[in-house]
Design an enzyme around this catalytic site. Structure first.
Site, PDB file in Angstrom:
ATOM      1  N   GLU A 185      18.306  11.915 -16.960  1.00 27.59           N
ATOM      2  CA  GLU A 185      17.389  12.996 -16.568  1.00 27.59           C
ATOM      3  C   GLU A 185      17.974  14.376 -16.869  1.00 27.59           C
ATOM      4  O   GLU A 185      17.746  15.320 -16.118  1.00 27.59           O
ATOM      5  CB  GLU A 185      17.039  12.896 -15.076  1.00 27.59           C
ATOM      6  CG  GLU A 185      16.259  11.666 -14.714  1.00 27.59           C
ATOM      7  CD  GLU A 185      15.794  11.651 -13.258  1.00 27.59           C
ATOM      8  OE1 GLU A 185      16.452  12.281 -12.417  1.00 27.59           O
ATOM      9  OE2 GLU A 185      14.777  11.009 -12.976  1.00 27.59           O
ATOM     10  N   GLU A 253      11.806   4.887 -14.922  1.00 26.86           N
ATOM     11  CA  GLU A 253      11.863   4.908 -13.457  1.00 26.86           C
ATOM     12  C   GLU A 253      10.478   5.045 -12.896  1.00 26.86           C
ATOM     13  O   GLU A 253       9.898   6.119 -12.899  1.00 26.86           O
ATOM     14  CB  GLU A 253      12.727   6.078 -12.946  1.00 26.86           C
ATOM     15  CG  GLU A 253      14.180   5.816 -13.032  1.00 26.86           C
ATOM     16  CD  GLU A 253      14.998   6.848 -12.282  1.00 26.86           C
ATOM     17  OE1 GLU A 253      14.471   7.470 -11.352  1.00 26.86           O
ATOM     18  OE2 GLU A 253      16.162   7.018 -12.648  1.00 26.86           O
TER      19      GLU A 253
HETATM   20  C1  LIG Z   1      14.615  13.829 -10.415  1.00 24.85           C
HETATM   21  C2  LIG Z   1      15.120  12.829  -9.448  1.00 24.85           C
HETATM   22  O1  LIG Z   1      15.130  13.015  -8.244  1.00 24.85           O
HETATM   23  N1  LIG Z   1      15.534  11.731 -10.004  1.00 24.85           N
HETATM   24  C3  LIG Z   1      15.487  10.514  -9.344  1.00 24.85           C
HETATM   25  C4  LIG Z   1      14.278   9.813  -9.660  1.00 24.85           C
HETATM   26  O2  LIG Z   1      14.097   8.748  -8.862  1.00 24.85           O
HETATM   27  C5  LIG Z   1      15.089   8.351  -8.016  1.00 24.85           C
HETATM   28  C6  LIG Z   1      14.625   8.824  -6.742  1.00 24.85           C
HETATM   29  O3  LIG Z   1      14.894   7.878  -5.848  1.00 24.85           O
HETATM   30  C7  LIG Z   1      16.498   8.851  -8.318  1.00 24.85           C
HETATM   31  O4  LIG Z   1      17.469   7.969  -8.144  1.00 24.85           O
HETATM   32  C8  LIG Z   1      16.459   9.424  -9.651  1.00 24.85           C
HETATM   33  O5  LIG Z   1      17.639   9.669 -10.209  1.00 24.85           O
END
Ligand SMILES: CC(=O)N[C@H]1CO[C@H](CO)[C@@H](O)[C@@H]1O
Ligand SMILES: *[C@@H]1O[C@H](CO)[C@@H](O)[C@H](O)[C@H]1NC(C)=O
Ligand SMILES: *[C@@H]1O[C@H](CO)[C@@H](O)[C@H](O)[C@H]1NC(C)=O
Ligand SMILES: *[C@@H]1O[C@H](CO)[C@@H](O)[C@H](O)[C@H]1NC(C)=O
Ligand SMILES: *[C@@H]1O[C@H](CO)[C@@H](O)[C@H](O)[C@H]1NC(C)=O
Ligand SMILES: *[C@@H]1O[C@H](CO)[C@@H](O)[C@H](O)[C@H]1NC(C)=O
Ligand SMILES: *[C@@H]1O[C@H](CO)[C@@H](O)[C@H](O)[C@H]1NC(C)=O
Length: 819
Positions: A185, A253
């Site tokens: 990310e 995700e």
């Molecule tokens: C942007 C962010 O919060 N990333 C997260 C997306 O989803 C899960 C949230 O539980 C995280 O682990 C990610 O890294």
């Protein structure tokens, strides 16, 4: 044949079989503009996240088996750098950190692996997975074009790749890993790092390519990913995501629920909405999707990020303990089966989407002779009546209907035909029910620090907690002394100690006396009594994990940065004495932690006399018999404040039942319709954020006495603590006609049918009521079919059930069974 020859032959045989297998199964993973291809074949891939340190190796095979039964093709995991390299160049791959064993367990089950190495992982994991020693490495700047950081990242990532290569775990070597990920990310925060961020992004891509793993690399949430990195989408919905030309539409995700923070209520996401999101993604050309999380698990030890709870259940299809979260697991399983039956058309077909207005659309995939269709209704209020190719279909609001042959609706995301399982907690039958646990105790020895103010490091300023403690412990003492003469201008009617904190827990002591604590200290103020002569101020700063997300998240300060001042007030006159630049001495950790009091083998004196309650800084110890059977075990820690818990020396994580969830915003019934966000549906308002703590079976011995040790930091009462098992209490099903209703008590027989009605029953599981239309014979049919059986299934057809005077309505069968 002499024995030696036999052995040689057998060895030779084994050897050639191994060679053959690895040779025969080496596969080429690539992609076209639509999907990931495996040996040239375009694939629909369904994947789910399971993080190996969040369960135990004993749980892995069952978790993976249930994932496979749920219709997954792949298991995705991050790699947790700070768990593997807690001290620079000292590694740990034992127990639940045995990454290679985890990957091989997935391989043994016949599933693929998506390895998201990162090594920055976010994941609500302490410091996003990066070791805090990186922060303290001279010249190191995290997640940007910085040689010190890039060298460390290169060192760790190369080691992980080499370990996997050595075991032939990449698909190119015949192993299960089909996709690898670098960074995580980064696209969301790249702006924060400016041009150095862009350079780092390119370096990541080049570095990953140079590792030559033979499978595609992904960079999630990275629209500007350099070739040949595949950019993928993360979010609650990804149907509107557009990949770069010639790249597949991949969703890495898909948040199946949400994580929980101390002080927060329990977030949940309905099966209908999750299935809707997935179906819509495939309707609009998606071909790879991963559930985050499929099994969330537990943040054992000190692995949770700041203020994240020990439970990482995530409302995932498999719950924290690894049992099915129904109806979510089953509703998705049916969706997966439906999507898999359409793999060829979805990956090859020409796509035509027609917008019918009012958020209603149809999508047709045509590949040579075969075609598949989706009827989508994103309107969150109105059901849609669609006439499609001459047939009338009703698509409920906020749902997708799937017609694999473009004629018959096989699946609709809003029509849940899977049973709902209601779990209950039962007392530990191995213990005598009349007898509660017997406790012994001892105080945490803090006198030395709080009275004498002696530490290991002395400097003339307030130190940031990561720098002072290097994450070796949650606990850091800040201690200073001041000599006050009788003529000091500070003397006044009241003297206040004011501390500007960074939001950590704070316990303040003056001259050995506790003057106050704060859960998340930013502005701490207490009146104090000082002496002529020497005064000692000891401040215990406590972290609950470090922050894990955001541009420059690693620089967010922890501990006490001050100013720390004494304020004297004499009428209108204010005298301020700033202690921030005093001589401060520091001590990392607590006496009992350093001396490993939690290790049950440790011979230390515990007292059974005058058991203290509501007393800060107290250690408690008890023994218990492991609950019989195989059901998951939890320990109920109600009555306690905050601290750490161990079973037979294994940490079961931080506990904090005294921290109550906020009282408002809960909605036990949640309308699945309308856009989901993490606060939309929550439960457990006003209750302890986390009352029950998972004790994996493998932490306990079968017959012997097991030890539970608690370090109670705030003060609490252990008399209500007890062990419980989690079992299926009742199951409910709610299926439409022409479906098969299945009931299963997960290994236990069905003992009674509490409710059964065919027609238009109202309400939800636990509160079903008969509607205006009710077939008279439903109860007797279900009782005959199900009682005494571990599972039963009933084909729902009109002719079986008596439904005179019900008219033309769509009928459902609702059942509640007791296990
Ligand atoms: C942007 C962010 O919060 N990333 C997260 C997306 O989803 C899960 C949230 O539980 C995280 O682990 C990610 O890294
Ligand atoms: C990591 O660094 C150490 C020296 O600190 C070196 O010995 C080792 O070979 C490096 N590992 C890799 C995979 O580069
Ligand atoms: C898709 O459409 C194009 C152009 O009409 C055609 O050439 C191709 O054969 C079609 N593909 C399939 C799989 O039907
Ligand atoms: C769809 O049709 C049903 C009857 O078949 C009707 O009750 C309903 O109002 C219609 N819905 C819409 C949105 O037109
Ligand atoms: C410290 O906290 C006080 C409130 O207690 C606030 O007024 C002050 O601005 C803070 N000082 C700093 C430097 O943050
Ligand atoms: C400190 O004492 C003063 C005077 O007795 C009082 O007004 C004030 O509220 C007290 N402050 C705190 C933080 O207790
Ligand atoms: C239900 O129907 C299906 C197909 O119509 C059949 O295969 C199955 O055996 C039936 N099950 C029961 C319990 O009657």
């Amino acid at each position: 044949m002499p024995p030696s020859k036999k052995i040689t032959l057998a060895l030779l045989f084994c050897f050639s079989v191994i060679l053959l297998i690895s040779y025969a199964s080496a596969v080429k993973v690539s992609h076209d503009g639509r999907s990931i291809t495996i040996d040239g074949k375009p694939r629909i891939l369904l994947s789910g996240s399971i993080h190996y340190p969040r369960s135990t190796p004993e749980m892995w095979p069952d978790l993976i088996k249930k994932s496979k039964e749920g219709g997954l093709d792949a298991i995705e995991t991050y790699v947790f750098w700070n768990a593997h390299e807690p001290v620079r160049r000292q590694y740990d791959f034992t127990g639940n950190l045995d990454l290679i064993k985890f990957i091989k367990t997935v391989q043994d089950a016949g599933l693929y692996v998506v390895l998201r190495i990162g090594p920055y992982v976010c994941a609500e994991w302490n410091y996003g997975g990066l070791p805090v020693w990186l922060h303290n490495l001279p010249g190191c700047k995290i997640r940007t074009a910085n040689d010190v950081f890039m060298n460390e990242m290169k060192n760790f990532t190369t080691m992980i790749v080499d370990m996997a290569k050595k075991e032939k775990l990449f698909a190119s070597q015949g192993g299960p890993i089909i996709i690898a990920q670098i960074e995580n990310e980064y696209g969301d925060v790249e702006w924060w790092y400016g041009d150095a961020g862009k350079a780092y992004r390119d370096w990541c891509a080049n570095f990953a390519e140079s590792l030559d793993v033979g499978v595609p690399w992904i960079m999630c949430q990275q629209n500007d990913a350099p070739d040949p990195m595949i950019n993928t989408c993360n979010g609650f919905y990804c149907d509107q995501f557009t990949p770069r030309p010639n790249y597949p539409k991949m969703w890495t995700e898909n948040w199946t629920g949400w994580f929980k923070s101390w002080g927060g209520s329990d977030p949940f996401r309905t099966a209908e909405d999750l299935a809707f999101a997935v179906a819509k993604f495939f309707q609009f050309g998606g071909t790879f999707q991963n559930y985050y999380m499929y099994h969330g698990g537990t943040n054992f030890g000190r692995t949770a990020a700041g203020y994240i709870t020990t439970s990482y259940d995530y409302n995932a299809p498999l719950d924290e303990y690894g049992t099915l979260n129904q109806p979510k697991w089953g509703h998705l399983k049916q969706l997966h089966e439906t999507l898999k039956s359409m793999e060829y058309t979805l990956t090859h077909g020409n796509i035509t989407t027609t917008d019918l207005g009012n958020y209603v659309s149809t999508t047709v995939y045509v590949a040579e002779e075969s075609s598949s269709c989706f009827l989508g209704n994103s309107n969150y209020k109105l059901d849609a009546n669609i006439t499609f190719r001459g047939t009338q279909y009703t698509v409920p609001a906020w749902s997708v209907s799937i017609l694999p042959d473009c004629k018959i609706e096989v699946y609709n995301t809003a029509k849940v035909n899977t049973q709902t399982t209601v779990k209950v907690k039962r007392p530990n039958k191995a213990e005598d029910e009349t007898e509660s646990l017997q406790w012994t105790w001892r105080p945490e020895n803090i006198d030395e620090t709080k009275i004498l103010g002696k530490g290991e490091v002395v400097v003339n300023h307030l130190m940031e907690q990561k720098e002072a403690a290097n994450d070796d412990s949650d606990y850091l003492w800040y201690m200073t002394s001041l000599d006050l003469k009788k003529d000091d201008p500070i003397w006044s009617k009241s003297i206040t100690l004011r501390i500007n904190g960074t939001g950590c827990i704070l316990h303040a002591y003056v001259n050995g006396e506790h003057i106050g604590s704060d859960n998340a200290a930013r502005n701490f103020e207490r009146n104090v009594t000082l002496n002529y002569g020497r005064n000692i101020i000891s401040l215990l700063s406590v972290t609950t994990g470090f922050s894990n997300y955001g541009g420059g998240y690693d620089l967010q300060p922890a501990g006490i940065l001050g100013p720390v001042v004494l304020i004297g007030q004499n009428g209108d006159e204010t005298v301020i004495k700033d202690l921030s630049a005093h001589k401060w001495s520091y001590k990392v950790g607590l006496h009992g932690l350093i001396n490993k009091l939690f290790s049950s083998e440790k011979a230390t004196k515990w007292s059974s006399e005058n058991l203290p309650v509501n007393t800060m800084m107290t250690w408690y110890k008890t023994t218990f018999k492991a609950p019989v059977g195989t059901d998951p075990v939890v320990v109920d820690l109600q009555g306690l404040g905050k601290g750490d818990a161990w079973v037979n020396g294994h940490s079961i994580g931080r506990y904090w039942p005294s921290y109550l969830a906020k009282t408002d915003g809960c909605s036990d019934a949640c309308d699945y319709r309308g856009k989901y966000e993490s606060k939309k549906c929550t439960s457990n308002c006003g209750e302890p954020t986390q009352r029950w703590y998972h004790v994996p079976r493998s932490f306990m011995r079968d017959d012997d006495e097991n030890t539970l040790i608690l370090f109670e930091e705030f003060g609490g009462n252990p008399s209500l603590v007890n062990f419980q098992t989690i079992t299926v209490g009742s199951v409910c099903a709610n299926s439409y006609e022409k479906n098969t209703l299945e009931l299963a008590c997960q290994g236990r027989p069905i003992s009674a049918i509490k409710f059964a009605s065919f027609g238009n029953p109202q309400g939800t599981c636990g509160s079903f009521k008969k509607g205006t239309c009710d077939g008279a014979n439903a109860l007797s049919i279900i009782e005959k079919e199900c009682i005494g059986k571990e599972k039963c299934s009933i084909n729902i057809s009109n002719d079986k059930f008596d439904t005179t005077n019900c008219g033309d309505i769509v009928k459902r069968l609702a059942v509640e069974a007791v296990c």
